[in-house]
Write a protein that holds these residues in place. Structure first.
Motif, PDB file in Angstrom:
ATOM      1  N   UNK A 118     -32.992  46.257 -70.293  1.00  0.00           N
ATOM      2  CA  UNK A 118     -31.710  46.044 -69.611  1.00  0.00           C
ATOM      3  C   UNK A 118     -31.186  47.383 -69.091  1.00  0.00           C
ATOM      4  N   UNK A 119     -31.969  47.986 -68.192  1.00  0.00           N
ATOM      5  CA  UNK A 119     -31.571  49.263 -67.613  1.00  0.00           C
ATOM      6  C   UNK A 119     -30.707  49.029 -66.384  1.00  0.00           C
ATOM      7  N   UNK A 120     -29.877  50.012 -66.100  1.00  0.00           N
ATOM      8  CA  UNK A 120     -29.056  49.973 -64.892  1.00  0.00           C
ATOM      9  C   UNK A 120     -29.193  51.306 -64.169  1.00  0.00           C
ATOM     10  N   UNK A 121     -28.904  51.287 -62.876  1.00  0.00           N
ATOM     11  CA  UNK A 121     -29.059  52.500 -62.093  1.00  0.00           C
ATOM     12  C   UNK A 121     -28.079  53.573 -62.532  1.00  0.00           C
ATOM     13  N   UNK A 122     -26.892  53.186 -62.949  1.00  0.00           N
ATOM     14  CA  UNK A 122     -25.894  54.171 -63.388  1.00  0.00           C
ATOM     15  C   UNK A 122     -26.381  54.902 -64.633  1.00  0.00           C
ATOM     16  N   UNK A 123     -26.964  54.160 -65.570  1.00  0.00           N
ATOM     17  CA  UNK A 123     -27.466  54.798 -66.789  1.00  0.00           C
ATOM     18  C   UNK A 123     -28.609  55.761 -66.476  1.00  0.00           C
ATOM     19  N   UNK A 124     -29.490  55.339 -65.596  1.00  0.00           N
ATOM     20  CA  UNK A 124     -30.622  56.209 -65.243  1.00  0.00           C
ATOM     21  C   UNK A 124     -30.131  57.465 -64.540  1.00  0.00           C
ATOM     22  N   UNK A 125     -29.185  57.314 -63.625  1.00  0.00           N
ATOM     23  CA  UNK A 125     -28.661  58.482 -62.925  1.00  0.00           C
ATOM     24  C   UNK A 125     -27.945  59.434 -63.876  1.00  0.00           C
ATOM     25  N   UNK A 126     -27.161  58.890 -64.814  1.00  0.00           N
ATOM     26  CA  UNK A 126     -26.476  59.759 -65.777  1.00  0.00           C
ATOM     27  C   UNK A 126     -27.468  60.499 -66.666  1.00  0.00           C
ATOM     28  N   UNK A 127     -28.513  59.804 -67.095  1.00  0.00           N
ATOM     29  CA  UNK A 127     -29.508  60.463 -67.946  1.00  0.00           C
ATOM     30  C   UNK A 127     -30.259  61.547 -67.185  1.00  0.00           C
ATOM     31  N   UNK A 128     -30.495  61.307 -65.896  1.00  0.00           N
ATOM     32  CA  UNK A 128     -31.171  62.329 -65.099  1.00  0.00           C
ATOM     33  C   UNK A 128     -30.275  63.536 -64.853  1.00  0.00           C
ATOM     34  N   UNK A 129     -29.003  63.271 -64.557  1.00  0.00           N
ATOM     35  CA  UNK A 129     -28.096  64.375 -64.243  1.00  0.00           C
ATOM     36  C   UNK A 129     -27.850  65.253 -65.458  1.00  0.00           C
ATOM     37  N   UNK A 130     -27.729  64.656 -66.630  1.00  0.00           N
ATOM     38  CA  UNK A 130     -27.411  65.410 -67.841  1.00  0.00           C
ATOM     39  C   UNK A 130     -28.653  65.783 -68.656  1.00  0.00           C
ATOM     40  N   UNK A 131     -29.823  65.637 -68.090  1.00  0.00           N
ATOM     41  CA  UNK A 131     -31.041  65.957 -68.838  1.00  0.00           C
ATOM     42  C   UNK A 131     -31.288  67.466 -68.829  1.00  0.00           C
ATOM     43  N   UNK A 132     -31.960  67.930 -69.891  1.00  0.00           N
ATOM     44  CA  UNK A 132     -32.247  69.363 -70.006  1.00  0.00           C
ATOM     45  C   UNK A 132     -33.310  69.812 -69.007  1.00  0.00           C
ATOM     46  N   UNK A 135     -35.077  52.410 -53.586  1.00  0.00           N
ATOM     47  CA  UNK A 135     -36.322  52.569 -54.337  1.00  0.00           C
ATOM     48  C   UNK A 135     -36.061  52.541 -55.843  1.00  0.00           C
ATOM     49  N   UNK A 136     -34.995  53.206 -56.258  1.00  0.00           N
ATOM     50  CA  UNK A 136     -34.675  53.250 -57.686  1.00  0.00           C
ATOM     51  C   UNK A 136     -34.313  51.864 -58.210  1.00  0.00           C
ATOM     52  N   UNK A 137     -33.581  51.093 -57.411  1.00  0.00           N
ATOM     53  CA  UNK A 137     -33.244  49.726 -57.831  1.00  0.00           C
ATOM     54  C   UNK A 137     -34.502  48.870 -57.977  1.00  0.00           C
ATOM     55  N   UNK A 138     -35.441  49.028 -57.060  1.00  0.00           N
ATOM     56  CA  UNK A 138     -36.679  48.251 -57.149  1.00  0.00           C
ATOM     57  C   UNK A 138     -37.478  48.630 -58.395  1.00  0.00           C
ATOM     58  N   UNK A 139     -37.530  49.915 -58.692  1.00  0.00           N
ATOM     59  CA  UNK A 139     -38.274  50.360 -59.876  1.00  0.00           C
ATOM     60  C   UNK A 139     -37.602  49.856 -61.152  1.00  0.00           C
ATOM     61  N   UNK A 140     -36.277  49.946 -61.210  1.00  0.00           N
ATOM     62  CA  UNK A 140     -35.558  49.484 -62.404  1.00  0.00           C
ATOM     63  C   UNK A 140     -35.712  47.975 -62.566  1.00  0.00           C
ATOM     64  N   UNK A 141     -35.654  47.238 -61.472  1.00  0.00           N
ATOM     65  CA  UNK A 141     -35.824  45.786 -61.545  1.00  0.00           C
ATOM     66  C   UNK A 141     -37.222  45.422 -62.053  1.00  0.00           C
ATOM     67  N   UNK A 142     -38.228  46.168 -61.585  1.00  0.00           N
ATOM     68  CA  UNK A 142     -39.596  45.894 -62.044  1.00  0.00           C
ATOM     69  C   UNK A 142     -39.750  46.224 -63.525  1.00  0.00           C
ATOM     70  N   UNK A 143     -39.142  47.316 -63.971  1.00  0.00           N
ATOM     71  CA  UNK A 143     -39.227  47.684 -65.392  1.00  0.00           C
ATOM     72  C   UNK A 143     -38.521  46.641 -66.260  1.00  0.00           C
ATOM     73  N   UNK A 144     -37.350  46.173 -65.822  1.00  0.00           N
ATOM     74  CA  UNK A 144     -36.622  45.169 -66.610  1.00  0.00           C
ATOM     75  C   UNK A 144     -37.393  43.856 -66.702  1.00  0.00           C
ATOM     76  N   UNK A 145     -38.029  43.472 -65.603  1.00  0.00           N
ATOM     77  CA  UNK A 145     -38.781  42.221 -65.626  1.00  0.00           C
ATOM     78  C   UNK A 145     -40.087  42.344 -66.403  1.00  0.00           C
ATOM     79  N   UNK A 146     -40.692  43.501 -66.352  1.00  0.00           N
ATOM     80  CA  UNK A 146     -41.998  43.668 -66.995  1.00  0.00           C
ATOM     81  C   UNK A 146     -41.865  43.919 -68.489  1.00  0.00           C
ATOM     82  N   UNK A 147     -40.941  44.785 -68.874  1.00  0.00           N
ATOM     83  CA  UNK A 147     -40.823  45.187 -70.279  1.00  0.00           C
ATOM     84  C   UNK A 147     -39.613  44.578 -70.979  1.00  0.00           C
ATOM     85  N   UNK A 148     -38.921  43.649 -70.316  1.00  0.00           N
ATOM     86  CA  UNK A 148     -37.784  42.940 -70.906  1.00  0.00           C
ATOM     87  C   UNK A 148     -36.720  43.926 -71.400  1.00  0.00           C
TER      88      UNK A 148
END
Length: 410
Positions: free
Chosen positions: A152-166, A137-150
């Protein structure tokens, strides 16, 4: 000769010993002032009024503190009335009343535990599936965001930002601190459930003794009325429970067949959910019951959710106009509008508990008061059935004739 003022004064002076002053005369208004003072009953009345106010405040405080217990006793009483027919049936066949009550309650507990286990397994399975499918599901959402808003997100970056978020860290801390509150609520709910079961067991097992104790303080005429009201309450409450249980069984079987045809997962658990929730939660139970299988069917195929929705609507109409009138005509014979109003009133008074016991309570009250209402034969008038009598002129025709000038009629 009548004494004059001078003679009275001389007489009083002669009666006074020599060398002593005459006694002082009280003021003219002293006697009147003493008579117009505080009445003797006023202090006692004030003490009595203060005592009544104190008793009222104490009673109000005690009632507020015991509201939860009183509601539990009310639920237990209606539950005891519901199982009374089954207990009496077993007792009439030689089984001890206490043992018969224990058997009935054991069956209720086993059925409830089975339902909770089935729903828990279904919920746990859905959670496991969601966790396993979350990366996709996360890959599909990231792919849609990259295609829609041009981007360059990756799942690793999103997971790291979520894990280390306040906010995630704060959420985990708040969840950890709320575990104790949840545990306390669970323990409180279990204690309330145990209280209800104990009271309902005593009410059902000692029903005859309770009726004898209640009738022993009443005159014979009142005893007959109390016993009749008790019998009506048992018949209406038990009939309501058993008719609803039968309709829940039929509804569960029908929905199970549909879900099996559509190959929707967890069909048995969903069928039990639909049957119980749609029958034992008034007014909104049908919508709550149909929402869950629609959601599960949507995960398989969106069109399956449409099929489930259509089946729920059609079956509800079949139940309202064909099945329910035949099953509840003798047990709970109340108008649908009265049933809806009683549920609303019960919810306003006691919340969810009032919504559950409102219909059997109103049915009992209606049947009890019906014996004191004198009824008459209805005249054979077409207007009773909503038809006009022959020869009656419609209202529009009469208005047209009244507004038409003379000479223009016809």
């Amino acid at each position: 000769m009548a004494p004059t003022d001078d003679t009275a004064q001389i007489t009083s002076e002669a009666a006074t010993p020599a060398g002593t002053a005459p006694p002082a005369q009280p003021p003219a208004g002293a006697e009147q002032g003493r008579g117009a003072g505080m009445p003797r009953w006023l202090p006692r009345a004030m003490v009595l009024a203060l005592a009544l106010v104190a008793c009222f405040q104490l009673g109000s405080w005690a009632f507020h503190q015991l509201t939860g217990l009183l509601i539990n006793i009310l639920i237990a009483f209606f539950l005891a009335l519901a199982v009374e027919p089954a207990v009496s049936w077993m007792a009439a066949r030689g089984l001890r009343r206490g043992l018969a009550t224990a058997i009935v309650f054991l069956g209720v507990i086993i059925a409830s535990a089975g339902f909770i286990t089935m729903m828990g397994s279904m919920l746990a399975g859905q959670i496991v599936d969601m966790v396993e499918d979350f990366p996709d599901y996360l890959d599909k959402v990231i792919r849609w965001i990259n295609q829609t808003f041009d981007t360059d997100l990756s799942r690793v970056e999103v997971q790291d930002s979520l894990v280390h978020s306040d906010w995630l860290r704060k959420y985990v801390q708040n969840s950890a601190s709320g575990v104790l509150d949840v545990s306390a609520q669970v323990l409180g709910g279990l204690f309330q459930l145990l209280t209800i079961l104990l009271f309902s067991f005593y009410f059902a097992a000692d029903g005859p003794r309770l009726r004898r104790a209640l009738c022993s303080v009443l005159p014979p005429a009142k005893q007959a009325e109390v016993l009749r009201a008790w019998e009506i309450a048992v018949n209406k409450t038990g009939g309501y429970l058993y008719s609803r249980g039968l309709m829940a069984l039929i509804s569960g079987i029908a929905h199970y067949i549909l879900l099996q045809i559509l190959e929707v997962p967890y069909a048995p658990a969903l069928a039990v959910w639909v049957g119980l929730v749609s029958q034992f939660i008034p007014t909104i139970g049908t919508y709550l019951a149909g929402a869950l299988p629609m959601l599960i069917a949507f995960t398989v195929d969106p069109w399956y959710a449409v099929w489930v929705l259509g089946f729920v609507v059609i079956y509800q109409q079949f139940e309202n106009y064909v099945l329910q009138p035949k099953l509840t005509a003798k047990s709970v014979d109340i108008h649908p509008a009265v049933a809806f109003g009683s549920v609303v009133a019960g919810t306003a008074l006691l919340g969810a508990v009032g919504a559950l016991i409102a219909i059997p309570a109103v049915a009992t009250l209606q049947a009890f008061l019906g014996a004191y209402v004198k009824r008459y034969d209805v005249t054979d008038d077409p207007r009773v059935h909503g038809h006009r009598r022959r020869g009656d002129t419609p209202l529009l025709t009469r208005l047209r004739r009244a507004l038409t000038p003379p000479g223009r009629e016809g």
